[in-house]
Design an enzyme around this catalytic site. Sequence first.
Site, PDB file in Angstrom:
ATOM      1  CG  HIS A 277      63.921 -26.879  34.316  1.00 28.78           C
ATOM      2  ND1 HIS A 277      64.926 -26.519  35.176  1.00 28.78           N
ATOM      3  CD2 HIS A 277      64.509 -27.035  33.094  1.00 28.78           C
ATOM      4  CE1 HIS A 277      66.078 -26.470  34.505  1.00 28.78           C
ATOM      5  NE2 HIS A 277      65.842 -26.771  33.240  1.00 28.78           N
TER       6      HIS A 277
ATOM      7  CG  HIS B 140      62.583 -22.496  35.932  1.00 27.59           C
ATOM      8  ND1 HIS B 140      61.914 -22.562  37.133  1.00 27.59           N
ATOM      9  CD2 HIS B 140      63.283 -23.656  35.830  1.00 27.59           C
ATOM     10  CE1 HIS B 140      62.208 -23.702  37.733  1.00 27.59           C
ATOM     11  NE2 HIS B 140      63.034 -24.390  36.971  1.00 27.59           N
TER      12      HIS B 140
ATOM     13  CG  ASP C 204      60.579 -29.456  38.270  1.00 27.15           C
ATOM     14  OD1 ASP C 204      61.015 -28.954  37.209  1.00 27.15           O
ATOM     15  OD2 ASP C 204      61.155 -29.293  39.365  1.00 27.15           O
ATOM     16  CG  HIS C 205      59.280 -25.205  38.523  1.00 24.32           C
ATOM     17  ND1 HIS C 205      59.265 -24.469  39.679  1.00 24.32           N
ATOM     18  CD2 HIS C 205      60.256 -26.132  38.684  1.00 24.32           C
ATOM     19  CE1 HIS C 205      60.199 -24.924  40.500  1.00 24.32           C
ATOM     20  NE2 HIS C 205      60.824 -25.924  39.914  1.00 24.32           N
TER      21      HIS C 205
ATOM     22  CG  HIS D 292      67.680 -22.799  37.701  1.00 30.78           C
ATOM     23  ND1 HIS D 292      68.248 -23.609  38.651  1.00 30.78           N
ATOM     24  CD2 HIS D 292      66.760 -23.590  37.061  1.00 30.78           C
ATOM     25  CE1 HIS D 292      67.713 -24.822  38.567  1.00 30.78           C
ATOM     26  NE2 HIS D 292      66.824 -24.840  37.617  1.00 30.78           N
TER      27      HIS D 292
ATOM     28  CG  HIS E 162      62.512 -26.830  44.467  1.00 32.19           C
ATOM     29  ND1 HIS E 162      63.738 -27.322  44.108  1.00 32.19           N
ATOM     30  CD2 HIS E 162      61.761 -26.835  43.339  1.00 32.19           C
ATOM     31  CE1 HIS E 162      63.731 -27.597  42.809  1.00 32.19           C
ATOM     32  NE2 HIS E 162      62.549 -27.310  42.322  1.00 32.19           N
TER      33      HIS E 162
ATOM     34  CG  ASP F  35      63.957 -24.735  40.288  1.00 32.16           C
ATOM     35  OD1 ASP F  35      63.412 -24.979  41.374  1.00 32.16           O
ATOM     36  OD2 ASP F  35      64.056 -25.558  39.382  1.00 32.16           O
TER      37      ASP F  35
END
Lengths: 310, 310
Positions: free
Chosen positions: B62, B60, B64-65, B141, B270, B212
């Site tokens: 976000h 996804h 941090d990914h 999510h 995570h 997530d």
Amino acid sequence: MIVVPLGTSSAAPTLTRHLSATAFVNQGYILLFDCGEGTQLRLQQCRLKHSRIEAIFITHLHGDHYFGLMGLLSSMALARRTARLVIVAPEALSRLVHLLPGIREEELPFPVEYVPLREGMAKAVVYDRPDLYVEARAVDHRVFSVGYRVQEKPRPPRIDAARARMLGVTDYTDFVALKRGQAVQGSHAQMVTPEEVLIPGSAPRAFAYVVDTRPCEGAVQLARNATLLMHEATFSEALRKRAHDTAHSTARQAAMVAKRAGARRLLLCHFSSRYRELDTLVAEARAVFEPAEAAEELRSYPLEPYADES
Amino acid sequence: MIVVPLGTSSAAPTLTRHLSATAFVNQGYILLFDCGEGTQLRLQQCRLKHSRIEAIFITHLHGDHYFGLMGLLSSMALARRTARLVIVAPEALSRLVHLLPGIREEELPFPVEYVPLREGMAKAVVYDRPDLYVEARAVDHRVFSVGYRVQEKPRPPRIDAARARMLGVTDYTDFVALKRGQAVQGSHAQMVTPEEVLIPGSAPRAFAYVVDTRPCEGAVQLARNATLLMHEATFSEALRKRAHDTAHSTARQAAMVAKRAGARRLLLCHFSSRYRELDTLVAEARAVFEPAEAAEELRSYPLEPYADES
């Protein structure tokens, strides 16, 4: 005033060197120069809090100098920063960064103020605070690129209090008057002049940050009489042609910039990943400019006032 | 088939845990799941060459990914990659990544093939190669997010050569016929049937990567009978409400997904940066599903064939 190199590798990280970023740390705040991938982690590793970053200065839009900005903004948002953040960078950056989901401007809980640098600029004061200002100048790279100079402002003279008392001056209002340049009445009805008791402030310090450029006049101007010059040294002399073709500098060329500029100390940085050891680069620089060394990541380099000025 | 967690921190990196990324390593190639900031460095640190990455799967958008994707593409370009790279990701990604100077599509020396995932999708096979395929399924999510399952294809039966020879079958064409399911003439004019000499291939292995998300049916489907399930465990049970509100899972919920799915082994990942030690999370998971542990970064987790199947 302390300078902490966070990453000294050019283009790609290595197992021992990280991507470009350098922290200028002063009482209570940080100015960050470049922000390669992993900068937020490097800050953590030397216990510098990103909440103290007041402004970020990006030299140019090659990924190794700004891909860490996204993650840093993200973490600032996560930490619920509310303080304004200034970002000085080539103008395209502001359009680009906030297109990314997660750090769109409306998603950030703090205001970002962009100071856009436009191609064709020669020099400009891009940041100003009570104790110092930052100047940007165009340098000579494959894409529009600037270097920065942090210039401390002159510090006001202070009164030699012991000497003032000896001359019979004790009252606060007399101290203020002396600082303003007025003579005051001392003991025995003698006048005490400012010249008798004022000690000049230390000479202003300067830090120049010059990366991703051929040796150029802009670099020399940024580094003029600087307390500390950080200059890229991507290649050794053996690859001087390659340095020219890719618009980078050799360590020796960095040293010549330092020498011409009258800088006090040179920190080499932005090393090609082909150099595991940096001895050759340092030796080539020192042959021209003795106070040269390779920047060590996460080490603190204090900006000492000029030893030979007062 | 080996799984190597490269980053197990949620949202922001810590001094001991990095941002989300996991390498699935098989003979000669790597599939990369998520690509948080710093992933290229983590690959270097466990001696995995980015040149071996065949496809990248982003769960996804976000930061941090996926904020490590820019630097990774940049380094691939610098290393003069020419091989095609597949990127499976929510569809907005392809528009965004290549807006950035330095990694515009025309600047990359290798082709990037995007497999766009569209909000509203339930499940899809997103990648296919001779030995395995990868399935994506929507999970639950705050933004559109998917999980992935790497599914090994059935391996063909092989001939027990010693036994075949004992029965008088030695000729190559007879071996081929037996593999095709045909009986052949053995010694003493007796027929040898495939059933007598074929050994079934090992049971296909599967790796599920689920981050997530709240615990959800999509996660269970991805993890059904998986050899190894990597599932997010952002919070402990004490923060179960927070997990729900932020659309994450607790370690116990991850374990319940593993149990319901009949997975063989669970790697928690995570983790919120608030947990310095992970003992509580592991204990909460093990109370529900014994073969659970916290993913250790840079450690290799081999995908062993099911012990109880043959």
